[in-house]
Every structure is written in structure tokens, then in C-alpha cells.
Design a protein around this motif. Structure first.
Motif, PDB file in Angstrom:
ATOM      1  N   ALA A   7       2.965 -16.860   6.245  1.00  0.00           N
ATOM      2  CA  ALA A   7       2.415 -17.757   5.223  1.00  0.00           C
ATOM      3  C   ALA A   7       0.898 -17.645   5.151  1.00  0.00           C
ATOM      4  CB  ALA A   7       2.828 -19.202   5.511  1.00  0.00           C
ATOM      5  N   LEU A   8       0.239 -17.594   6.301  1.00  0.00           N
ATOM      6  CA  LEU A   8      -1.214 -17.468   6.311  1.00  0.00           C
ATOM      7  C   LEU A   8      -1.660 -16.103   5.804  1.00  0.00           C
ATOM      8  CD1 LEU A   8      -2.008 -19.327   9.636  1.00  0.00           C
ATOM      9  CD2 LEU A   8      -2.604 -20.077   7.324  1.00  0.00           C
ATOM     10  N   GLY A   9      -0.886 -15.070   6.095  1.00  0.00           N
ATOM     11  CA  GLY A   9      -1.192 -13.746   5.566  1.00  0.00           C
ATOM     12  C   GLY A   9      -1.094 -13.709   4.055  1.00  0.00           C
ATOM     13  N   ALA A  10      -0.043 -14.310   3.517  1.00  0.00           N
ATOM     14  CA  ALA A  10       0.116 -14.365   2.062  1.00  0.00           C
ATOM     15  C   ALA A  10      -0.991 -15.194   1.419  1.00  0.00           C
ATOM     16  CB  ALA A  10       1.490 -14.946   1.715  1.00  0.00           C
ATOM     17  N   PHE A  11      -1.331 -16.300   2.065  1.00  0.00           N
ATOM     18  CA  PHE A  11      -2.423 -17.133   1.556  1.00  0.00           C
ATOM     19  C   PHE A  11      -3.725 -16.342   1.507  1.00  0.00           C
ATOM     20  CE2 PHE A  11      -5.991 -20.054   2.634  1.00  0.00           C
ATOM     21  CZ  PHE A  11      -6.028 -20.754   1.435  1.00  0.00           C
ATOM     22  N   GLY A  12      -3.990 -15.575   2.555  1.00  0.00           N
ATOM     23  CA  GLY A  12      -5.205 -14.775   2.594  1.00  0.00           C
ATOM     24  C   GLY A  12      -5.207 -13.703   1.526  1.00  0.00           C
ATOM     25  N   ALA A  13      -4.087 -13.034   1.366  1.00  0.00           N
ATOM     26  CA  ALA A  13      -4.003 -11.938   0.400  1.00  0.00           C
ATOM     27  C   ALA A  13      -4.068 -12.417  -1.039  1.00  0.00           C
ATOM     28  CB  ALA A  13      -2.713 -11.148   0.628  1.00  0.00           C
ATOM     29  N   HIS A  14      -3.500 -13.582  -1.304  1.00  0.00           N
ATOM     30  CA  HIS A  14      -3.420 -14.050  -2.690  1.00  0.00           C
ATOM     31  C   HIS A  14      -4.358 -15.212  -2.989  1.00  0.00           C
ATOM     32  CE1 HIS A  14      -0.035 -11.387  -3.209  1.00  0.00           C
ATOM     33  NE2 HIS A  14       0.540 -11.927  -2.141  1.00  0.00           N
ATOM     34  N   GLY A  15      -4.484 -16.133  -2.052  1.00  0.00           N
ATOM     35  CA  GLY A  15      -5.287 -17.327  -2.310  1.00  0.00           C
ATOM     36  C   GLY A  15      -6.767 -17.171  -2.006  1.00  0.00           C
ATOM     37  N   LEU A  16      -7.091 -16.281  -1.082  1.00  0.00           N
ATOM     38  CA  LEU A  16      -8.494 -16.140  -0.685  1.00  0.00           C
ATOM     39  C   LEU A  16      -9.175 -14.918  -1.291  1.00  0.00           C
ATOM     40  CD1 LEU A  16      -8.289 -17.121   3.102  1.00  0.00           C
ATOM     41  CD2 LEU A  16      -8.990 -18.546   1.157  1.00  0.00           C
ATOM     42  N   LYS A  17      -8.382 -14.017  -1.857  1.00  0.00           N
ATOM     43  CA  LYS A  17      -8.958 -12.818  -2.478  1.00  0.00           C
ATOM     44  C   LYS A  17      -9.890 -13.236  -3.612  1.00  0.00           C
ATOM     45  CE  LYS A  17      -7.600  -8.281  -4.110  1.00  0.00           C
ATOM     46  NZ  LYS A  17      -6.470  -7.426  -4.460  1.00  0.00           N
ATOM     47  N   GLY A  18     -11.102 -12.754  -3.554  1.00  0.00           N
ATOM     48  CA  GLY A  18     -12.099 -13.119  -4.560  1.00  0.00           C
ATOM     49  C   GLY A  18     -12.883 -14.371  -4.204  1.00  0.00           C
ATOM     50  N   LYS A  19     -12.380 -15.144  -3.252  1.00  0.00           N
ATOM     51  CA  LYS A  19     -13.075 -16.361  -2.829  1.00  0.00           C
ATOM     52  C   LYS A  19     -13.899 -16.123  -1.564  1.00  0.00           C
ATOM     53  CE  LYS A  19     -10.118 -19.742  -4.985  1.00  0.00           C
ATOM     54  NZ  LYS A  19      -8.838 -19.303  -5.454  1.00  0.00           N
ATOM     55  N   LEU A  20     -13.486 -15.127  -0.773  1.00  0.00           N
ATOM     56  CA  LEU A  20     -14.213 -14.776   0.444  1.00  0.00           C
ATOM     57  C   LEU A  20     -14.847 -13.404   0.251  1.00  0.00           C
ATOM     58  CD1 LEU A  20     -11.722 -15.720   3.327  1.00  0.00           C
ATOM     59  CD2 LEU A  20     -13.584 -17.090   2.389  1.00  0.00           C
ATOM     60  N   SER A  21     -15.942 -13.186   0.953  1.00  0.00           N
ATOM     61  CA  SER A  21     -16.549 -11.853   0.922  1.00  0.00           C
ATOM     62  C   SER A  21     -15.580 -10.875   1.582  1.00  0.00           C
ATOM     63  CB  SER A  21     -17.875 -11.868   1.674  1.00  0.00           C
ATOM     64  OG  SER A  21     -17.644 -12.017   3.067  1.00  0.00           O
ATOM     65  N   PRO A  22     -15.699  -9.586   1.263  1.00  0.00           N
ATOM     66  CA  PRO A  22     -14.812  -8.607   1.913  1.00  0.00           C
ATOM     67  C   PRO A  22     -14.883  -8.674   3.443  1.00  0.00           C
ATOM     68  CG  PRO A  22     -15.944  -7.581   0.071  1.00  0.00           C
ATOM     69  CD  PRO A  22     -16.539  -8.958   0.243  1.00  0.00           C
ATOM     70  N   GLU A  23     -16.081  -8.911   3.978  1.00  0.00           N
ATOM     71  CA  GLU A  23     -16.232  -9.016   5.436  1.00  0.00           C
ATOM     72  C   GLU A  23     -15.455 -10.212   5.982  1.00  0.00           C
ATOM     73  OE1 GLU A  23     -19.629  -9.867   8.838  1.00  0.00           O
ATOM     74  OE2 GLU A  23     -20.278  -9.450   6.799  1.00  0.00           O
ATOM     75  N   MET A  24     -15.575 -11.357   5.333  1.00  0.00           N
ATOM     76  CA  MET A  24     -14.873 -12.554   5.804  1.00  0.00           C
ATOM     77  C   MET A  24     -13.362 -12.414   5.607  1.00  0.00           C
ATOM     78  SD  MET A  24     -16.795 -14.625   7.281  1.00  0.00           S
ATOM     79  CE  MET A  24     -18.537 -14.686   7.593  1.00  0.00           C
ATOM     80  N   LEU A  25     -12.940 -11.748   4.539  1.00  0.00           N
ATOM     81  CA  LEU A  25     -11.514 -11.523   4.324  1.00  0.00           C
ATOM     82  C   LEU A  25     -10.956 -10.601   5.407  1.00  0.00           C
ATOM     83  CD1 LEU A  25      -9.214 -12.354   2.505  1.00  0.00           C
ATOM     84  CD2 LEU A  25      -9.748 -10.414   1.034  1.00  0.00           C
ATOM     85  N   GLU A  26     -11.741  -9.633   5.840  1.00  0.00           N
ATOM     86  CA  GLU A  26     -11.323  -8.742   6.921  1.00  0.00           C
ATOM     87  C   GLU A  26     -11.182  -9.514   8.235  1.00  0.00           C
ATOM     88  OE1 GLU A  26     -12.885  -4.746   9.238  1.00  0.00           O
ATOM     89  OE2 GLU A  26     -13.635  -5.149   7.218  1.00  0.00           O
ATOM     90  N   ILE A  27     -12.098 -10.424   8.493  1.00  0.00           N
ATOM     91  CA  ILE A  27     -12.012 -11.270   9.692  1.00  0.00           C
ATOM     92  C   ILE A  27     -10.744 -12.113   9.638  1.00  0.00           C
ATOM     93  CG2 ILE A  27     -13.065 -13.268  10.853  1.00  0.00           C
ATOM     94  CD1 ILE A  27     -15.811 -12.002  10.103  1.00  0.00           C
ATOM     95  N   TYR A  28     -10.457 -12.686   8.472  1.00  0.00           N
ATOM     96  CA  TYR A  28      -9.257 -13.495   8.287  1.00  0.00           C
ATOM     97  C   TYR A  28      -8.010 -12.649   8.567  1.00  0.00           C
ATOM     98  CZ  TYR A  28      -5.940 -16.711   6.138  1.00  0.00           C
ATOM     99  OH  TYR A  28      -4.879 -17.554   5.913  1.00  0.00           O
ATOM    100  N   GLN A  29      -7.991 -11.438   8.002  1.00  0.00           N
ATOM    101  CA  GLN A  29      -6.822 -10.563   8.172  1.00  0.00           C
ATOM    102  C   GLN A  29      -6.649 -10.136   9.630  1.00  0.00           C
ATOM    103  OE1 GLN A  29      -4.447 -10.289   6.237  1.00  0.00           O
ATOM    104  NE2 GLN A  29      -5.310 -10.949   4.299  1.00  0.00           N
ATOM    105  N   THR A  30      -7.748  -9.988  10.365  1.00  0.00           N
ATOM    106  CA  THR A  30      -7.638  -9.702  11.796  1.00  0.00           C
ATOM    107  C   THR A  30      -6.928 -10.850  12.500  1.00  0.00           C
ATOM    108  OG1 THR A  30      -9.621  -8.324  11.781  1.00  0.00           O
ATOM    109  CG2 THR A  30      -8.954  -9.242  13.919  1.00  0.00           C
ATOM    110  N   GLY A  31      -7.274 -12.077  12.130  1.00  0.00           N
ATOM    111  CA  GLY A  31      -6.585 -13.244  12.684  1.00  0.00           C
ATOM    112  C   GLY A  31      -5.098 -13.202  12.395  1.00  0.00           C
TER     113      GLY A  31
END
Length: 110
Positions: A7-31
Motif C-alpha cells: 500500500a505504501l509503495g503504491a501510494f508513493g508511486a501514484h500519490g507522491l509522484k510529482g509532489k516529491l523531488s526525485p531525490e525524496m521519492l527515491e528515499i521513499y522507495q528505498t523505505g
């Protein structure tokens, strides 16, 4: 834990895309990545505890869960808030992961 990781992965991929910088999105995806890997570890520990009951395995499960909370949780919050001081918590979660896996190995060797 696995369901939450997906669920958190899907949220990151769909809900946070464009809202976080690429660097912060990468940190999220590492989590998310570490969350999912260790959720599978928890499933393994759950199976093993039925095959070879052990207090070491019980501790391993709790410590892996703590690792998910500290490691992945700190990366989730860091990526969404930008509070970089939270990065100091991440290594504690990493040590919890290592400790949990060492306990699994010790239980298997017994």
C-alpha cells in the motif's frame, strides 16, 4: 506488514509522484523496498517458529518489525517532511535488521 508495504509503495508511486523531488521519492522507495523485503522475512520467521519453536525466532520477529518501523518509517517521514535529522534514526533500524537476521541464523544453527 507486507500488505502495508504494498500500500505504501503504491501510494508513493501514484500519490507522491510529482509532489516529491526525485531525490525524496527515491528515499521513499528505498523505505518501501526494505519494508517489503523484511515483511517477507517476518513471514519466514513465522513459518520457522512453527517448525522449530525458539525464543530466538520470537525475538527475531519483533526486532525485524522494529527495524521496519525505524528504518523504513524514518525514510517515509524524512522524504515527506524534509526533516533530515530523521536520517539519524535510519541506521538504528538497519542495526535492528542485522540483529534480527543474526538471531534467525543462530536459531537455525541450534
Amino acid at each position: 506488514m507486507a500488505c502495508l508495504g504494498v500500500a505504501l509503495g503504491a501510494f508513493g508511486a501514484h500519490g507522491l509522484k510529482g509532489k516529491l523531488s526525485p531525490e525524496m521519492l527515491e528515499i521513499y522507495q528505498t523505505g518501501v523496498q526494505y519494508h517489503l523485503v523484511h515483511a517477507l522475512g517476518l513471514i519466514l520467521v513465522g513459518v520457522l517458529v512453527h517448525v522449530m519453536p525458539s525464543n530466538l525466532l520470537n525475538w527475531a520477529g519483533w526486532i525485524l518489525a522494529l527495524g521496519i518501523l525505524l528504518f523504513s518509517g524514518s525514510l517515509y517521514v524524512l522524504s515527506m517532511t524534509g526533516i533530515t535529522k530523521l536520517g539519524a534514526i535510519t541506521p538504528i533500524g538497519g542495526v535492528a535488521f542485522l540483529t534480527g537476521w543474526i538471531l534467525v541464523v543462530l536459531a537455525a544453527l541450534r
